[in-house]
Write a protein that holds these residues in place. Structure first.
Motif, mmCIF file in Angstrom:
data_model
loop_
_atom_site.group_PDB
_atom_site.id
_atom_site.type_symbol
_atom_site.label_atom_id
_atom_site.label_comp_id
_atom_site.label_asym_id
_atom_site.label_seq_id
_atom_site.Cartn_x
_atom_site.Cartn_y
_atom_site.Cartn_z
ATOM 1 N N UNK A 1 0.852 -1.263 0.008
ATOM 2 C CA UNK A 1 -0.037 0.158 0.165
ATOM 3 C C UNK A 1 0.764 1.117 0.163
ATOM 4 N N UNK A 2 1.978 1.243 0.547
ATOM 5 C CA UNK A 2 2.903 2.428 0.784
ATOM 6 C C UNK A 2 3.530 2.585 -0.737
ATOM 7 N N UNK A 3 3.890 1.728 -1.180
ATOM 8 C CA UNK A 3 4.465 1.818 -2.584
ATOM 9 C C UNK A 3 3.397 2.181 -3.581
ATOM 10 N N UNK A 4 2.265 1.854 -3.424
ATOM 11 C CA UNK A 4 1.094 2.601 -4.106
ATOM 12 C C UNK A 4 0.696 3.938 -3.926
ATOM 13 N N UNK A 5 0.969 4.214 -2.765
ATOM 14 C CA UNK A 5 0.809 5.778 -2.376
ATOM 15 C C UNK A 5 1.668 6.552 -2.894
ATOM 16 N N UNK A 6 2.917 5.838 -3.052
ATOM 17 C CA UNK A 6 4.281 7.046 -3.654
ATOM 18 C C UNK A 6 3.870 6.913 -5.193
ATOM 19 N N UNK A 7 3.430 5.752 -5.760
ATOM 20 C CA UNK A 7 3.198 5.771 -7.068
ATOM 21 C C UNK A 7 2.274 6.661 -7.437
ATOM 22 N N UNK A 8 1.177 6.830 -6.897
ATOM 23 C CA UNK A 8 0.100 7.942 -7.106
ATOM 24 C C UNK A 8 0.402 9.242 -6.746
ATOM 25 N N UNK A 9 1.225 9.544 -5.880
ATOM 26 C CA UNK A 9 1.596 10.884 -5.318
ATOM 27 C C UNK A 9 2.770 11.449 -5.826
ATOM 28 N N UNK A 10 3.633 10.622 -6.161
ATOM 29 C CA UNK A 10 5.014 11.103 -6.644
ATOM 30 C C UNK A 10 5.355 10.862 -8.140
ATOM 31 N N UNK A 11 5.240 9.513 -8.458
ATOM 32 C CA UNK A 11 5.807 8.839 -9.475
ATOM 33 C C UNK A 11 5.460 9.415 -10.970
ATOM 34 N N UNK A 12 3.972 9.655 -10.953
ATOM 35 C CA UNK A 12 3.552 10.089 -12.193
ATOM 36 C C UNK A 12 2.114 11.026 -11.925
#
Length: 217
Positions: free
Chosen positions: A96-107
């Motif tokens: 879930x934390x990786x998903x949060x980074x994906x949606x908030x920072x990665x793109x």
């Protein structure tokens, strides 16, 4: 990949992003998540910095094996997306934390078949899931973000079953770290890294919290 690219999602502060209400249970052994968020050079740079991520490989998913090469994928006709295969230790960082980074920072997950000036289905926002549980958690988080109105536009991220992952050519691997002054990296990866350090500094590997790492990771 074009050298000029604006990422509107970078203007959305971390505080707008809730933690996922659902997550995968912690498990033993290395796990993986395969994500497409535009240019894999830049998405790779973001996830390499996360504490608990053990390995990131840039590559292709979603298309035919015979056309899984950079020249073919760049035509936008092969069905592939540029992706990163993120391996992580679930005892140190959660799905879930990786998903949060994906949606908030990665793109920016609201841009359909593009990221900024990079256009085509190969740059689509996508989560390639291996298990029904991964799909369930990702789908729930997309719904949660849409319900919270985090972005002014709906999230268009696709959920696609991972049939195969094809590593990209060697020169694409760890590209941002090896080419920090390349114009595209300076224009696109560097702002993402700056936001990552500013928003998730407590979750990064120590070498990425130094002042000089914003343009080199």
């Amino acid at each position: 990949m074009t050298t000029s690219c604006s990422i509107p999602g970078l203007n959305v502060p971390r505080s707008r992003f809730p933690d996922p209400e659902q997550d995968l249970p912690a498990s033993q052994g290395e796990q993986r998540i395969v994500l497409g968020g535009g240019c894999f050079w830049c998405v790779e740079a973001v996830f390499l910095a996360i504490n608990g991520v053990t390995r990131v490989v840039s590559g292709y998913a979603g298309g035919h094996p015979g056309s899984a090469n950079y020249e073919a994928v760049c035509t936008g006709t092969t069905g592939h997306a540029e992706v990163v295969d993120v391996h992580y230790d679930p005892a140190r960082v959660g799905f879930g934390e990786l998903l949060k980074v994906f949606f908030s920072v990665a793109h920016d997950p609201t841009q359909l078949n593009r990221q900024g000036n990079d256009r085509g289905p190969q740059y689509r926002s996508a989560i390639f899931y291996e298990t029904p549980e991964q799909r369930r958690v990702a789908e729930a988080y997309i719904h949660q973000l849409n319900q919270a109105g985090v972005y002014p536009d709906p999230i268009v991220t696709t959920l696609e079953r991972l049939d195969a992952f094809f590593p990209a050519e060697d020169y694409h691997q760890n590209f941002a770290a090896r080419n920090p002054h390349q114009p595209y990296i300076m224009a696109v990866a560097a702002p993402k890294m700056e936001k990552l350090v500013g928003s998730y500094g407590d979750r990064l590997k120590p070498e990425y919290t130094d002042n000089d790492t914003g343009n080199t990771a």
